[in-house]
Structures are given as C-alpha cells and as structure tokens.
Scaffold this motif. Structure first.
Motif, PDB file in Angstrom:
ATOM      1  N   ASN A 103      75.276  12.464  34.826  1.00  0.00           N
ATOM      2  CA  ASN A 103      75.664  13.372  33.247  1.00  0.00           C
ATOM      3  C   ASN A 103      76.803  14.664  33.245  1.00  0.00           C
ATOM      4  O   ASN A 103      76.326  15.647  33.370  1.00  0.00           O
ATOM      5  N   GLY A 104      77.702  14.152  33.406  1.00  0.00           N
ATOM      6  CA  GLY A 104      78.699  15.169  33.069  1.00  0.00           C
ATOM      7  C   GLY A 104      78.809  15.758  33.791  1.00  0.00           C
ATOM      8  O   GLY A 104      79.242  17.257  33.646  1.00  0.00           O
ATOM      9  N   GLY A 105      79.918  15.856  34.338  1.00  0.00           N
ATOM     10  CA  GLY A 105      80.025  16.249  35.254  1.00  0.00           C
ATOM     11  C   GLY A 105      79.214  16.808  37.201  1.00  0.00           C
ATOM     12  O   GLY A 105      79.457  17.404  38.228  1.00  0.00           O
ATOM     13  N   GLY A 106      78.071  16.073  37.521  1.00  0.00           N
ATOM     14  CA  GLY A 106      76.802  16.111  38.320  1.00  0.00           C
ATOM     15  C   GLY A 106      76.720  17.640  38.856  1.00  0.00           C
ATOM     16  O   GLY A 106      76.974  18.836  37.804  1.00  0.00           O
ATOM     17  N   PRO A 107      76.037  17.766  39.839  1.00  0.00           N
ATOM     18  CA  PRO A 107      75.225  18.894  39.375  1.00  0.00           C
ATOM     19  C   PRO A 107      76.277  20.295  40.194  1.00  0.00           C
ATOM     20  O   PRO A 107      77.333  20.266  41.273  1.00  0.00           O
ATOM     21  N   ASP A 108      76.784  21.473  39.996  1.00  0.00           N
ATOM     22  CA  ASP A 108      77.393  21.932  39.514  1.00  0.00           C
ATOM     23  C   ASP A 108      79.169  21.593  39.610  1.00  0.00           C
ATOM     24  O   ASP A 108      80.054  21.978  40.426  1.00  0.00           O
ATOM     25  N   GLN A 150      86.671  17.469  22.817  1.00  0.00           N
ATOM     26  CA  GLN A 150      85.181  18.268  22.871  1.00  0.00           C
ATOM     27  C   GLN A 150      86.005  19.775  21.947  1.00  0.00           C
ATOM     28  O   GLN A 150      85.435  19.393  20.871  1.00  0.00           O
ATOM     29  N   ILE A 166      71.904  14.668  42.982  1.00  0.00           N
ATOM     30  CA  ILE A 166      72.132  15.834  42.442  1.00  0.00           C
ATOM     31  C   ILE A 166      71.988  17.083  43.073  1.00  0.00           C
ATOM     32  O   ILE A 166      71.542  18.585  43.036  1.00  0.00           O
ATOM     33  N   MET A 196      70.812   4.238  38.998  1.00  0.00           N
ATOM     34  CA  MET A 196      69.936   5.616  38.811  1.00  0.00           C
ATOM     35  C   MET A 196      68.761   5.294  39.281  1.00  0.00           C
ATOM     36  O   MET A 196      67.886   6.635  39.934  1.00  0.00           O
ATOM     37  N   TYR A 244      88.799  14.924  28.339  1.00  0.00           N
ATOM     38  CA  TYR A 244      87.899  14.661  27.697  1.00  0.00           C
ATOM     39  C   TYR A 244      86.767  16.072  26.738  1.00  0.00           C
ATOM     40  O   TYR A 244      87.743  16.149  26.097  1.00  0.00           O
ATOM     41  N   GLN A 245      86.732  16.859  27.924  1.00  0.00           N
ATOM     42  CA  GLN A 245      86.229  17.915  27.670  1.00  0.00           C
ATOM     43  C   GLN A 245      87.017  18.961  26.785  1.00  0.00           C
ATOM     44  O   GLN A 245      87.259  19.328  25.418  1.00  0.00           O
ATOM     45  N   TYR A 288      80.574  10.454  34.529  1.00  0.00           N
ATOM     46  CA  TYR A 288      79.716  10.983  33.425  1.00  0.00           C
ATOM     47  C   TYR A 288      77.985  10.109  32.789  1.00  0.00           C
ATOM     48  O   TYR A 288      77.804  10.982  32.988  1.00  0.00           O
TER      49      TYR A 288
END
Lengths: 431, 300
Positions: free
Chosen positions: B247-252, B268, B161, B137, B263-264, B243
């Motif tokens: 950050n959990g799915g990326g840009p768009d 969740q 991003i 990162m 998982y979602q 992930y």
C-alpha cells in the motif's frame, strides 16, 4: 575500468550538455493562460464529472436542461479519465493542454499546484465572480482562495462523521441509538467492548495506507474537532504540535496498539463485510450502505466531549481551466449548475451537501423527509477543509509518513512524530 | 618475396549497405523520439528548478546546478528507498539466478510432464501482477493461510506490515512471479550446449553435480550475465509490487522504492526536478551494478 570510465564520461557529457541547454525560461511567470478573448467567448464546452453513479445522473440531468435552452452553447459531459486519482488525471491534462472547461471534482489540496502550473482560470476576474461565490457560500469560502483569488467555486461538502453499524453495536451491548462515545475515553471503552465481545474483529478501520490524503479520514477530523476548526497549517506555519494534536495522536496510537484498528489495509469493504463496526464517512455513505448495513451516525469524538464539534469538510469544488476557449459559456454554465434548483437536485440525487449559507432552510422539505441527512446539514456549519497552501500535497505526504511511523506502526513516539512533521512542514510552507 | 599490406577500405558512415540504413531509419527515429529525447529532457529537468506547466504558460526554470541532487541525497526517505532496493536485490538476484538455472536444467533433462511444469512456471509471469498481488495479500495477511499454517511461529507484526519482513516478502513474490521468464532464457541457452560435452564428462566419470558445475554453468555463462543484468534492472525499477502489496511504501517506508518516490514527487507533488534527479541517480546506480555483475561473471 576503461568501460566504466567511458560510461561515466558519456553520462557526464549528457548531463553537461543538458545543463548547458538551459535557457532559464523567459520568466514572465504570469500563470495565466487561455486566449485573450476566451474570458467572454461563448460556444460549446466540455466538462468532467466524478464517476459515481448518483453524480453522473445529476450531471446528465443538468446538462440536458442546459442544452435544451442553449443550442449554440452545447455542453458535453464525461467522467474524469481513469487514473490513480482524479488529481493525477487532471494534472496530466493541464500539462498536455487537454483539460476540459470545467471539472466538477476538485480537491482543495491540489489547487495551489495547478495555479502554479498556470492551469486554472481566476474566477475572481469574472465581473460577478467573487460576489457570486461569496453570496452562495458565505464568509467561510474565503479559505478556498489561493493567492487571494478564487480559482475554484466551493461546491459541495461531505462532512465527516462516525458512521456505525447498529446491528454490531447492539451485539456488543452498546446502545445503537445513543452509543455515548463522544469522548476519547468513551470511544476507546466502546471500541474495546466491540472487539472483546466478538461483535466485530475491529472497532474502526481507517485505511492505514501511505497515500497523502489518508489523514483526512483519521487524524484530521478529530484534530479539527479538538481545536474548534484549526487547520493543519495557518499563517504560514503548522499548528498541530500542541496538546490538542498530541491528544489526537495518542488516541489513534492507542486504537492501533490495542488492536482496535487494524494495521493492515482491508482487502474488502470492511463495513459491509462486518469486520469493523465503524468508519469515518460523509453523507454519501447513507445511500451506499442502505441495502447492506443498518447505519447510525455520531459526531467525531474529542478529548472532553462536546455537543457541537467541527469536522473535515471533504469538499469537492469546481474549477475552470485555462485551456477552455469558451470561458463565457463555462462561467454561465457553472452558475447554472450551482443555482438553488440544481443544488437541490444534487442533494436529492447524491445526499451531498451544497456549500450554501442557507442550506438547512432552503432545502428544509428535503431534510424533513430525510432526517438522517439533517445531522450532516447541521454539521456543515462547523467544517473546515485542508489549507490552501503551497506544496500542499507534499505537506500532507510528510504528515502521513510521520503519522504512520508513530501512530500506526509505533516505530517512534507521538511527540517525535509531531516535532518531526512540524519541522519538515514549516520548511515546506515557508519556502 | 615482398608482402603487400592491403589497406582495409574505410567504411562509409551510412554502412556497407545504404539500403539497410534506410530500412533502419524509422527505428532510429523511434529511438531518438521515445528514448533519447526523453532521457536528455530528464537530465535537463534534473539540473533546473522545473515544473510542468499548461501550454503557453511560461514560468522561470532557472539552472540550479546540483541542488536537486543535493536535496535528494540528503533526504532520508530517498536514501531509505535505495537501501530498500538493495535489500530486494540481495534476495531477488541470487535467488533468481540459482532457482531459474536449476529448474531449467531439470526441465531440460526430459523429466515426465515437462510441458506441464514449463507452463506452471510460466503462468505467473504471464499473469497481471495486479491480480496475483490480491492472492498474495490474502496468503500473507495477519489472518491469512501462511500464518494459519505457521501458527505460533507466525511473525508479529505480520509479513507485509513488518518493517523487517515487508521487502523480503516482496522479493519472494517477484522471484516467484518472474521465474518463468528466466527459466525460458536458460532453457534456450541449455539447448546450445553440445551433448558431447556431457557424454565426455560422463565417460570421464563425472557425476551429476560435477557435470552441472563444470559443463552446464560455464555453458550458460553468457545467459547468466544477461539474467543478472535484467534482474538488477527489474529490481531497480520496482514499483507495482510494493505499491500494491504494501500500500504505497509499506510500514514506516520499509518497502518504498526510488521509483515510488519518483511517482510521488514527480506526479503527485508536481516536483519533476527532484524526481528526475532521483531517476538520474537510479540510472547511474543500475549502470554501475550491471557493469559490476557483467565483469564479475566474465572474470569467473
């Protein structure tokens, strides 16, 4: 080919076998739980609390006080087990039947799902349940009901305001005591001044990540402010595809497109590191940043500016779980911990605002001695939480995905985001 | 002279050595409890309107046929996640096979400091992804080292991003991280190629490239099949890296994967039925891809 056919046949056979096993459930769907005698039973109980140091200190103090007076109803407190979030740990515990009697860290968004799972005790069914909750919290607590009943006691809120670094503001030529950033235009001008002056690399840095709860700390506080407290979903339909929603969406889209808010997640604490000048935060931030940042607070901006604006409550509440065998003790302990005395202790230890009608007057000495918290006490009179609705988490995930696409990454227009999110969310809440 | 055809005695179901079956029983029970039952239960869930409930609580779980699958297959986010996985596999699988075979061959050739090189390639595989992700990162951030080196050639928006670059960057990261394991597999396979084959080829005048293509590649074919299948399975199960890195799915949603959606939806959003349907589709897709890879390699 023969192998392929054989593999597909095996998959199909397993699927059909499993489908054939369907019993369809016996369908009483009562959603209750716990033993029949659990409601009045007394004895030892377990509770879970959040893991921040100040809250643990409060929990230890109230548990010790209770245990000293109740030798036969001892309470054992522990932190919520580690997980990606408290909600996931609690969901797993409900399913496994290992949930404690009480959890002191309940987010409203998760409650409807847990009620559906049959994991929560209906507090309204205690003789003094509804009256205790309403006497303590006032009329506004009705918004925390699920299916017309209380499955959580609204406990404390962290009204979200704009927290800023006074040193950075001064370096950018802004007045740290009165920044004058109450309107969207003023906020944008101030943000441009911060970045162009080099005082900080970014003006405000909400997390741009995709988790369902992130809108609570960028879009939602401003939307509540803009609409005077209209929740994301009301009366079974979304509310945000309006001029107010568009204004908030366009405001944030401008922040991102002009580079005033970064599209990347911060790899450290941007506020402490000085790479951003502002963040949206609750009163918990005062103590957290006391040693590292000279902080000031102002209400979230609106398009026209206003003296008294609504914001997101960011409440954390208390629920009782159906796996609890001694619900009589749990209810009494719950009331004990939310008494005036223990609410005062919570305020002193954590700076978080107990959800009480008489907050400012009851703890007037505290607020006189801690003026920075006074603004938050005043703000608690104008807060709204997330709506208590079915598919709540899914609704917020849909909203976040569409918001990210349009506002953070600019892949679609704000109008498309509002329309698409409205259509999807209306489908989810209309199920 | 007449020939007598001897009948092979039928093998009993408990095997030739019953005592061996007894020894295997604990593992069979383990497989049944840990793999077979959950798989069957997941299939059951996928065909029902199902939620996880507290013990003793009963809610209706009606059979819904293929409704969950229909929901999943008409959900653009699910389809996008499978496309994202396709992008990942297209980069990750060939890169893994080619790089690990070439590097294993080089490491097998007795170069200097071979142990140091072997350790260097293996360390990322042994290190927890969570800690390595932090380094990547920083490297690939907007103001990171890579962009500083690239200067005006740096992509905008930056790597993680950028909806077009997020998944390829993740594929590069996973290739780098996993390479040591595949190199190890190839190193083992290379030990089994008789040296005489190389000597014969050399006597026949084959150069280094010809020896590699005509001796090494066919010699490790079985391992290549294994590497292909393992790489496909790993790619299909991708979760941690996108992930954490995006950050959990990326840009768009550009780096969302089927497992992330499982998982979602399952954890969740408390919709294990649709999560299971995605899981079933993933199993089928991975099965078909693995079979295709195996066949392709065999036919070569």
């Amino acid at each position: 080919m023969k192998t392929t056919t054989r593999t597909l046949a095996v998959i199909g056979a397993v699927a059909l076998f499993a489908a054939g096993c369907s019993g369809g459930g016996d369908g009483d769907g009562d959603g209750g739980g716990g033993g029949d005698g659990a409601a009045g039973a007394t004895g030892p109980i377990d509770i879970w609390t959040s893991n921040n140091e100040a809250e643990l200190a409060w929990a230890t103090a109230v548990v010790d006080a209770w245990n000293a007076e109740h030798p036969d109803e001892q309470v054992t407190a522990q932190e919520i087990p580690a997980g990606a979030s408290s909600e996931e740990a609690i969901t797993a515990a409900i399913t496994a039947g290992t949930a404690p009697c009480l959890v002191y860290n309940i987010a409203n968004a998760a409650v409807s799902g847990w009620v559906r799972q049959g994991g929560l005790v209906n507090l309204s069914e205690f003789e003094d349940g509804a009256s205790y909750i309403e006497d303590r919290g006032g009329e506004n607590v009705a918004s925390y009901q699920t299916d017309g009943s209380y499955y959580q006691l609204p406990w404390k809120s962290n009204p979200v305001m704009v927290m800023y670094n006074k040193t950075v503001f001064a370096a950018a030529g802004l007045d740290p005591e009165n920044p004058g950033m109450a309107t969207f235009d003023e906020f944008l001008d101030g943000s441009r001044q911060i970045v162009s002056s080099g005082a900080a690399a970014s003006a405000i840095w909400p997390s741009p990540t995709s988790e369902f709860y992130q809108p609570w700390f960028d879009f939602y506080p401003l939307y509540l402010a803009e609409t005077g407290g209209t929740m994301l979903v009301e009366d079974g339909a979304s509310t945000f595809n309006t001029d107010e929603g568009r204004a908030v969406g366009e405001f944030w889209a401008t922040m991102y497109s002009e580079g005033l808010s970064p599209q990347e997640a911060s790899t450290d604490d941007a506020m402490s590191a000085g790479t951003t000048a502002m963040q949206l935060a609750g009163p918990w931030a005062i103590a957290s940043y006391a040693d590292s940042v000279d902080v000031g607070f102002m209400p979230v901006p609106t398009s026209g500016g206003a003296d008294e604006v609504f914001t997101f409550a960011d409440s954390k509440n208390i629920s009782m779980f159906t796996s609890c065998e001694n619900q009589g003790t749990a209810w009494e302990f719950l009331k004990f911990t939310t008494s005036e005395e223990n609410d005062g202790l919570l305020l002193e230890n954590t700076g978080q605002m107990p959800i009480r009608t008489d907050l400012a007057t009851t703890f007037s000495d505290y607020f006189a001695a801690n003026p920075m918290y006074e603004a938050f006490a005043s703000q608690t009179e104008r807060v709204a939480d997330v709506p208590s609705i079915d598919n709540s988490v899914e609704v917020w995930q849909v909203f976040r995905d569409e918001y990210s696409s349009a506002v953070i990454f600019g892949s679609q227009s704000v109008d498309d985001f509002l329309t698409n999110a409205e259509t999807e969310i209306n489908g989810l809440v209309g199920d | 002279m007449t020939t007598t055809q001897l009948r092979t005695p039928r093998r009993p179901w408990w095997g030739v050595q019953p005592i061996g079956t007894v020894f295997a029983l604990p593992y069979l029970v383990f497989v049944a409890v840990v793999f077979v039952y959950p798989l069957c239960f997941a299939v059951y869930i996928a065909f029902h309107d199902y939620i996880f409930t507290a013990p003793g609580v009963s809610v209706p779980t009606p059979f819904v046929g293929f409704d969950n699958f229909a929901d999943v297959l008409t959900d653009p986010k699910v389809l996008q996640s499978f496309r994202n996985t396709g992008v990942f596999l297209v980069i990750f699988v060939p890169l893994t096979v080619v790089l690990s075979l070439i590097l294993a061959t080089a490491l097998n050739a007795g170069i200097r400091f071979v142990s140091a090189f072997r350790v260097a390639f293996y360390v990322p595989y042994l290190t927890a992804s969570v800690s390595l992700v932090g380094v990547w990162m920083l490297l690939f951030a907007q103001n990171g080292l890579i962009n500083t080196i690239l200067g005006p050639l740096a992509p905008s928006p930056s790597w993680l991003i950028n909806s077009g670059l997020a998944m390829p960057t993740i594929a590069l990261y996973v290739t780098w991280k996993q390479l040591g394991f595949y190199i190890l597999l190839y190193l083992a396979a290379l030990q089994n190629i008789p040296k005489e084959l190389y000597e014969s080829a050399a006597t026949d005048g084959a150069n280094l490239r010809q020896r590699f293509l005509n001796v090494t590649v066919p010699g490790v074919r079985a391992t290549t099949t294994l590497v292909l299948i393992l790489a496909i399975i790993l790619g299909a199960n991708l979760f941690t890296e996108p992930y954490l890195l995006t950050n959990g799915g990326g840009p768009d949603g550009a780096s969302a994967t089927p497992v992330l959606l499982i998982y979602q939806k399952g954890i969740q959003q408390q919709n294990p039925d649709t999560a299971s349907a995605i899981g079933m589709l993933l199993v089928i897709v991975v099965g078909l891809l693995s079979m295709a890879a195996s066949r392709l390699n065999r036919e070569k």
